[in-house]
Design a protein around this motif. Structure first.
Motif, PDB file in Angstrom:
ATOM      1  N   CYS A  94       2.215   1.637   6.731  1.00 60.58           N
ATOM      2  CA  CYS A  94       0.878   1.047   6.876  1.00 60.58           C
ATOM      3  C   CYS A  94       0.898  -0.398   7.367  1.00 60.58           C
ATOM      4  O   CYS A  94      -0.074  -0.879   7.935  1.00 60.58           O
ATOM      5  CB  CYS A  94       0.129   1.123   5.547  1.00 60.58           C
ATOM      6  SG  CYS A  94       0.813   0.024   4.275  1.00 60.58           S
ATOM      7  N   GLY A  95       1.943  -1.105   7.129  1.00 62.95           N
ATOM      8  CA  GLY A  95       2.022  -2.504   7.576  1.00 62.95           C
ATOM      9  C   GLY A  95       1.342  -3.488   6.643  1.00 62.95           C
ATOM     10  O   GLY A  95       1.277  -4.685   6.931  1.00 62.95           O
TER      11      GLY A  95
ATOM     12  N   ASP B  72       0.854  -1.184   0.000  1.00 64.85           N
ATOM     13  CA  ASP B  72       0.000   0.000   0.000  1.00 64.85           C
ATOM     14  C   ASP B  72       0.893   1.238   0.000  1.00 64.85           C
ATOM     15  O   ASP B  72       1.225   1.764  -1.049  1.00 64.85           O
ATOM     16  CB  ASP B  72      -0.933  -0.017   1.214  1.00 64.85           C
ATOM     17  CG  ASP B  72      -1.996   1.060   1.128  1.00 64.85           C
ATOM     18  OD1 ASP B  72      -1.905   1.897   0.205  1.00 64.85           O
ATOM     19  OD2 ASP B  72      -2.905   1.080   1.973  1.00 64.85           O
ATOM     20  N   CYS B  73       1.353   1.646   1.174  1.00 61.13           N
ATOM     21  CA  CYS B  73       2.111   2.898   1.244  1.00 61.13           C
ATOM     22  C   CYS B  73       3.507   2.784   0.624  1.00 61.13           C
ATOM     23  O   CYS B  73       4.070   3.759   0.164  1.00 61.13           O
ATOM     24  CB  CYS B  73       2.235   3.344   2.694  1.00 61.13           C
ATOM     25  SG  CYS B  73       3.319   2.280   3.686  1.00 61.13           S
ATOM     26  N   ARG B  74       4.065   1.628   0.634  1.00 58.77           N
ATOM     27  CA  ARG B  74       5.444   1.378   0.184  1.00 58.77           C
ATOM     28  C   ARG B  74       6.438   2.247   0.940  1.00 58.77           C
ATOM     29  O   ARG B  74       7.529   2.518   0.460  1.00 58.77           O
ATOM     30  CB  ARG B  74       5.593   1.621  -1.324  1.00 58.77           C
ATOM     31  CG  ARG B  74       4.692   0.765  -2.172  1.00 58.77           C
ATOM     32  CD  ARG B  74       4.923   1.028  -3.634  1.00 58.77           C
ATOM     33  NE  ARG B  74       6.209   0.503  -4.029  1.00 58.77           N
ATOM     34  CZ  ARG B  74       6.379  -0.544  -4.819  1.00 58.77           C
ATOM     35  NH1 ARG B  74       5.328  -1.177  -5.299  1.00 58.77           N
ATOM     36  NH2 ARG B  74       7.577  -0.977  -5.130  1.00 58.77           N
TER      37      ARG B  74
ATOM     38  N   CYS C 195       2.266  -4.776   3.932  1.00 61.81           N
ATOM     39  CA  CYS C 195       3.144  -5.787   3.338  1.00 61.81           C
ATOM     40  C   CYS C 195       3.750  -6.734   4.375  1.00 61.81           C
ATOM     41  O   CYS C 195       4.563  -7.589   4.040  1.00 61.81           O
ATOM     42  CB  CYS C 195       4.262  -5.111   2.542  1.00 61.81           C
ATOM     43  SG  CYS C 195       5.355  -4.104   3.570  1.00 61.81           S
TER      44      CYS C 195
ATOM     45  N   CYS D 117       8.487  -3.902   1.736  1.00 61.00           N
ATOM     46  CA  CYS D 117       8.650  -2.623   1.045  1.00 61.00           C
ATOM     47  C   CYS D 117       9.889  -1.884   1.545  1.00 61.00           C
ATOM     48  O   CYS D 117      10.338  -0.927   0.924  1.00 61.00           O
ATOM     49  CB  CYS D 117       7.402  -1.750   1.182  1.00 61.00           C
ATOM     50  SG  CYS D 117       7.180  -1.013   2.811  1.00 61.00           S
TER      51      CYS D 117
HETATM   52 FE1  FES Z   1       3.026  -0.057   3.780  1.00 57.96          FE
HETATM   53 FE2  FES Z   1       5.011  -1.826   3.427  1.00 57.96          FE
HETATM   54  S1  FES Z   1       3.456  -1.265   2.077  1.00 57.96           S
HETATM   55  S2  FES Z   1       4.481  -0.730   5.203  1.00 57.96           S
END
Ligand code: FES
Length: 661
Positions: A45-46, A39-41, A48, A80
């Motif tokens: 966000c957690g 998501d956030c990469r 992944c 990520c």
């Molecule tokens: Fe959000 Fe890795 S995609 S923490």
């Protein structure tokens, strides 16, 4: 330099990606068109969050909301952000389908087909692009059967680095692959391999290893052995029990002998079910498993065999009370055959799978299946034949350590020093696991003055009369008591299963409730032991107690285990000390009958995180004994139990996700 990262998905599919020196796993996956959850990469966000099962990496930058310190300590990671510094195996918590990837197809050419025995073929192929197929030792691929629209699943029997790949295939009359190999297969034939697949693969570890192979279930074991030999494994006890139905099924004995020279510490046994066998051991795999092979619960077990064999081994371990550290198994089910073949005799449907036949008792399954006229169930204990391996005897009670001689006066218990406040252990960070339910020390009831020790009524003194038990009310019928059955008793292990088409892989570990129960039982006994020992340890005993605390503590650094196995052994000595000091053999045996140490041995070898309170609590418990503060000791033992349970839960959570992926 780049590193190889195995992305292991929930459905058994494994994809490998190459990660550059500064590349994140997410970027490498993206380049390979594998959509792992993101998501956030940005480490925020957690989404992944995954579990790194083996290998080293730089975790990168992220916030605690995305990955807590405990999770990181337990092996979780954020693809990520993570940059590998070695090859990795990462469990991705989704299916390959969701990740929009699939097992890759690998065209190959047959280079050899050998009939190794009456019932077994070796098929060797050369891939058009060998570099494109990486796999972990123990995994399998699906192979197309030329001239048909069918595929079969076979484990690699060669190491992960072999130029040509081989498979050990059981011959089953009428089977698509069997008939192809027996009648039509020729060097130069074209095949297609799809994979690799499966969560049955060798985990990174230095623990002792017990390998159990039934029939052509030897294939993945050979791949594991070749990998260990190539890696130059030394100092790791490794034992293989290889079982077949008949002498005519026995293959690769020379190769196994060769591995004993290439892998120091490796031994192996052969057992043949047929009583007419010319080999020394007749019977079943279970009959050759001894407590020595389990190394007091620290050994890893890898079992590949038919379903009845898997169940028989599990039943055998439970029945004998043999604890296992990690139990990985793989069995093939009839679903591995296409629908039209499932209706055919079982011999055709399943027995030619590369690993083992699934439901064909007259073939490999006779390893563990006894089919007397009475028709006992394959998995029933009665089917286990000579499966009565001796149970590890309890360690000797050793010398009785008593701090006073019979008849010596009992020293009075010192009062708590005024103003003493037990040191406040650090707040346990795994709040999710251990809500702060640690009760404070219960206040002494108003007006209650505890009797002075040693002034209890003498034996034989007339006890205070007790009130009679109230009569049962008229008409009241107590509810019937239901006895617990084997099925309702809590199982001491948890199991996580990964299923691919026709393949069932699994891992078995102790359950959290079983672990908690053991620690609660230890706490209950220790609280009683405090009563018997407080104020009665002389200076030498107190010094020994402190030395044992420090001995255990040396294997922890803050909230990290330096050596969990050595810690478990030293910690066991620390906790046993007070029991020995009571001079009460019944109590000492009660402590030794607990499975605390076995459960710790089952769970902690892979653990990284440990509650930071464990180390100070060991010393504070000794402090409490030195100052004669019984309340402080009891309080600390309760807290210590909570922190020990939290440590175990965190370690088990890590195992759980690893198994689930
Ligand atoms: Fe959000 Fe890795 S995609 S923490």
């Amino acid at each position: 330099m780049s590193f190889k990262v195995a992305l292991s998905f929930e459905d058994g599919v494994t994809r490998f990606v190459n990660c550059g020196p500064t590349e994140t796993v997410a970027d490498a996956s993206y380049k390979a068109r594998i959509n792992i959850p993101l998501d956030c990469r940005d480490g925020a966000c957690g989404t992944c969050k995954s579990l790194c099962e083996s290998g080293e990496f730089d975790g990168g930058d992220y916030i605690d909301d995305a990955l807590t310190e405990d999770e990181a300590a337990a092996g979780f990671c954020l693809p990520c952000q993570m940059v590998p510094t070695s090859d990795l195996v990462v469990q991705i918590p989704t299916t390959s389908d969701v990740a929009k990837t699939t097992a890759a197809a690998h065209p190959a050419t047959v280079t050899a087909v050998d009939r190794l025995a009456e019932g077994a073929f070796a098929l060797t192929v050369e891939l058009d692009d060998r570099a494109a197929l990486a796999f972990l030792p123990g995994q399998y691929v699906n192979i197309s059967v030329p001239g048909t629209d069918q595929t079969r699943s076979y484990s690699f029997s060669t190491g992960a680095d072999a130029a040509r790949l081989s498979f050990l295939i059981k011959y089953a009359e009428g089977g698509a692959m069997s008939e192809y190999l027996a009648q039509r297969c020729a060097v130069g034939d074209r095949l297609e391999l799809t994979g690799p697949m499966g969560s049955f693969f060798l985990r990174e570890s230095t623990r002792p290893l017990l390998l159990l192979a039934g029939g052509t279930g030897l294939a993945p074991v050979l791949s594991i052995l070749e990998t260990l030999a190539t890696a130059g494994t030394t100092g790791r006890p490794i034992h293989l029990v290889y079982g077949t139905s008949f002498d005519t099924d026995v293959v690769y004995t020379d190769l196994l002998d060769e591995y004993t020279t290439r892998i120091p510490g490796m031994t192996w046994d052969l057992v043949v079910a047929d009583p007419e066998t010319v080999h020394p051991n007749s019977g079943y795999v279970t009959g050759l498993i001894t407590p020595d092979h389990l190394h007091h619960g620290t050994a890893d077990i890898y079992l590949c065999g038919p379903p009845p064999m898997v169940e028989a081994v599990r039943g055998h371990l439970d029945a004998e009370g043999l604890e296992v550290t990690h139990f990985y198994y793989e069995k093939f089910t009839p679903a591995s055959a296409p629908a039209d073949e499932q209706d055919a005799p079982a011999k055709v449907a399943a027995s030619e799978t590369g690993v083992v036949p699934a439901d064909e008792p007259e073939v490999d399954a006779v390893l563990v299946v006894d089919t007397p006229a009475g028709g006992s169930s394959p998995a029933a204990p009665a089917a286990l034949a000579p499966a009565t391996a001796p149970v590890t005897p309890l360690p000797s009670a050793g010398a009785r350590l008593v701090s006073r001689l019979p008849g010596d006066p009992i020293p009075s218990i010192e009062a708590r020093p005024r103003g003493y406040t037990p040191p406040a252990p650090g707040t346990h960070p795994a709040a999710a696991h251990t809500p702060d339910t640690l009760a404070g020390i219960a206040a002494r009831p108003d007006g209650h003055t505890p009797p002075v020790p040693g002034l209890f009524p003498a034996a034989g003194a007339v006890a205070e009369p007790r009130a009679p038990i109230a009569a049962r009310p008229d008409g009241y019928t107590p509810p019937q008591v239901t006895r617990p059955t084997a099925a309702t008793l809590a199982t001491p292990r948890s199991e996580t299963i990964t299923s691919g088409p026709g393949v069932v892989s699994g891992e078995i570990h102790p359950t959290i409730s079983h672990s908690d129960a053991q620690f609660d039982a230890r706490m209950a006994l220790e609280l009683g032991v405090v009563e018997l020992t407080m104020g009665r340890l002389d200076r030498a005993r107190l010094s020994e107690f402190r030395m044992l605390a420090e001995s255990a503590n040396q294997y922890i650094d803050g909230d990290r285990f330096l050596d969990p196995e050595k810690f478990t052994a030293a910690n066991s000595q620390f906790h046993e000390f007070l029991f020995r000091c009571t001079g009460n053999d019944a109590l000492l045996q009660a402590y030794r009958l607990l499975e605390v140490t076995q459960v710790m041995n089952s769970v902690l070898p892979d653990a990284r995180w440990v509650s930071q309170d464990i180390v100070p609590e060991h010393l504070e418990i000794v402090d409490a004994f030195e100052t004669g503060d019984r309340d402080a000791a009891s309080y600390l033992i309760r807290r210590h139990t909570a922190h020990a349970k939290a440590t175990m839960r965190t370690a088990m959570d890590r195992q759980g996700l690893g198994a689930a992926s």
